[in-house]
Write an enzyme that holds these catalytic residues in place. Structure first.
Site, PDB file in Angstrom:
ATOM      1  N   LYS A  16     -19.953  70.941  35.964  1.00  0.00           N
ATOM      2  CA  LYS A  16     -19.854  71.196  34.515  1.00  0.00           C
ATOM      3  C   LYS A  16     -21.239  71.224  33.864  1.00  0.00           C
ATOM      4  CE  LYS A  16     -17.315  67.566  33.744  1.00  0.00           C
ATOM      5  NZ  LYS A  16     -17.280  67.013  35.124  1.00  0.00           N
ATOM      6  N   ARG A  91     -11.854  64.318  27.328  1.00  0.00           N
ATOM      7  CA  ARG A  91     -11.623  63.675  28.617  1.00  0.00           C
ATOM      8  C   ARG A  91     -10.251  63.027  28.681  1.00  0.00           C
ATOM      9  NH1 ARG A  91     -16.736  63.382  31.086  1.00  0.00           N
ATOM     10  NH2 ARG A  91     -16.789  61.773  32.657  1.00  0.00           N
ATOM     11  N   ARG A 131     -26.821  64.243  44.201  1.00  0.00           N
ATOM     12  CA  ARG A 131     -27.394  64.651  42.900  1.00  0.00           C
ATOM     13  C   ARG A 131     -28.604  63.781  42.536  1.00  0.00           C
ATOM     14  NH1 ARG A 131     -23.648  64.901  37.743  1.00  0.00           N
ATOM     15  NH2 ARG A 131     -23.111  62.806  38.443  1.00  0.00           N
ATOM     16  N   ARG A 164     -28.085  58.688  39.640  1.00  0.00           N
ATOM     17  CA  ARG A 164     -27.310  57.966  38.632  1.00  0.00           C
ATOM     18  C   ARG A 164     -26.601  56.781  39.276  1.00  0.00           C
ATOM     19  NH1 ARG A 164     -24.017  62.505  35.266  1.00  0.00           N
ATOM     20  NH2 ARG A 164     -22.366  60.978  35.625  1.00  0.00           N
ATOM     21  N   ARG A 175     -14.154  57.160  39.896  1.00  0.00           N
ATOM     22  CA  ARG A 175     -14.209  58.220  38.868  1.00  0.00           C
ATOM     23  C   ARG A 175     -13.181  59.312  39.162  1.00  0.00           C
ATOM     24  NH1 ARG A 175     -20.188  59.828  39.382  1.00  0.00           N
ATOM     25  NH2 ARG A 175     -19.774  61.402  37.780  1.00  0.00           N
TER      26      ARG A 175
END
Ligand code: AP5
Length: 217
Positions: A16, A91, A131, A164, A175
């Site tokens: 996203k 969300r 990431r 992160r 998540r």
């Protein structure tokens, strides 16, 4: 392009943020990532950041009231008057209903596109675990798929690249569970709306962009 809000919907790690940056550049609309806004508040040590920090690190969702408050405030800014690109918002169904109410208040600027990016869990875990994000400008990299030219440094600004805290394997799993229970119901909420498009999130970032941009022309 007609004025309007664009929503990028999908599980953590489907891309996203990566696509939102391209869509924002191509439409001229501001990119609004509630995750980035919350992380900035955490880094600045604001009251909101203190409320959000532990929740975010656990992989749960921050409460709807706080999120709708920051989104409402952001939409009232001048650069949002023709619409924005939402990344990571809404969300929950409560947030989607809140956004609908905000849209009614701002006549003429409705939701024009909802891009639901779809990807299998195995690839999501690979993308999130690899990431790296620039701590200065927020540019997104991947150690394997989109590596920086110099290890650990941002190509754009030279900032340090960090992982992160919520990209640890056990938090990623949580998540994904939270996505299924809290966010996936939004697909049913939006599916019958004009502008809803399901996008295959597989392949490289440019391939995914090529599936999105034709709908914006
Ligand atoms: P948030 O920051 O919104 O995280 P997220 O939704 O979990 O999404 P991600 O940022 O992890 O993934 P992405 O889909 O943007 O993927 P990306 O492009 O980076 O939220 C974090 C937390 O904040 C939440 O858990 C919650 O606590 C809180 N929060 C935020 N908004 C909230 C809200 N509205 N309500 C309540 N709480 C909220 O890509 C991932 C990786 O893959 C990158 O390394 C990238 O380089 C790579 N990549 C991307 N596309 C491709 C591709 N096509 N091929 C190969 N690699 C790719």
């Amino acid at each position: 392009m007609q004025p309007g809000h664009i929503i990028l919907l999908g599980a953590p790690g489907v891309g996203k943020g990566t696509q939102a940056k391209v869509v924002a550049a191509s439409t001229g609309l501001p990119h609004i990532s509630t995750g980035d806004m919350l992380r900035a508040s955490v880094a600045a040590g604001t009251e909101m950041g203190k409320r959000a920090k532990a929740v975010m690190e656990s992989g749960a969702l921050v409460d709807d009231e706080l999120i709708l408050g920051i989104v409402s405030e952001r939409l009232s800014q001048d650069d949002a008057k023709n619409g924005v690109v939402f990344d990571g918002f809404p969300r929950t169904v409560v947030q989607a209903q809140g956004l609908d109410a905000l849209v009614v208040e701002r006549r003429g600027v409705g939701i024009t596109h909802i891009f639901h990016i779809v990807l299998d869990d195995e690839e999501i875990v690979t993308r999130l675990a690899g990431r790296r994000v620039c701590e200065d400008c927020g540019a997104i990299y991947h150690v394997q798929y989109q590596p920086p030219r110099v290890d650990g440094r941002c190509d754009r600004c030279g900032g340090v690249l960090r992982q992160r805290k919520d990209d640890q394997p056990e938090v990623i799993r949580h998540r994904l569970t939270v996505y299924r229970t809290e966010t996936a119901p939004l697909v049913a909420y939006y599916r019958s709306r004009p502008g809803y498009v399901e996008v295959d999130g597989s392949g490289d970032a440019a391939a995914v962009t090529n599936r999105i941009l034709p709908f914006l022309r």
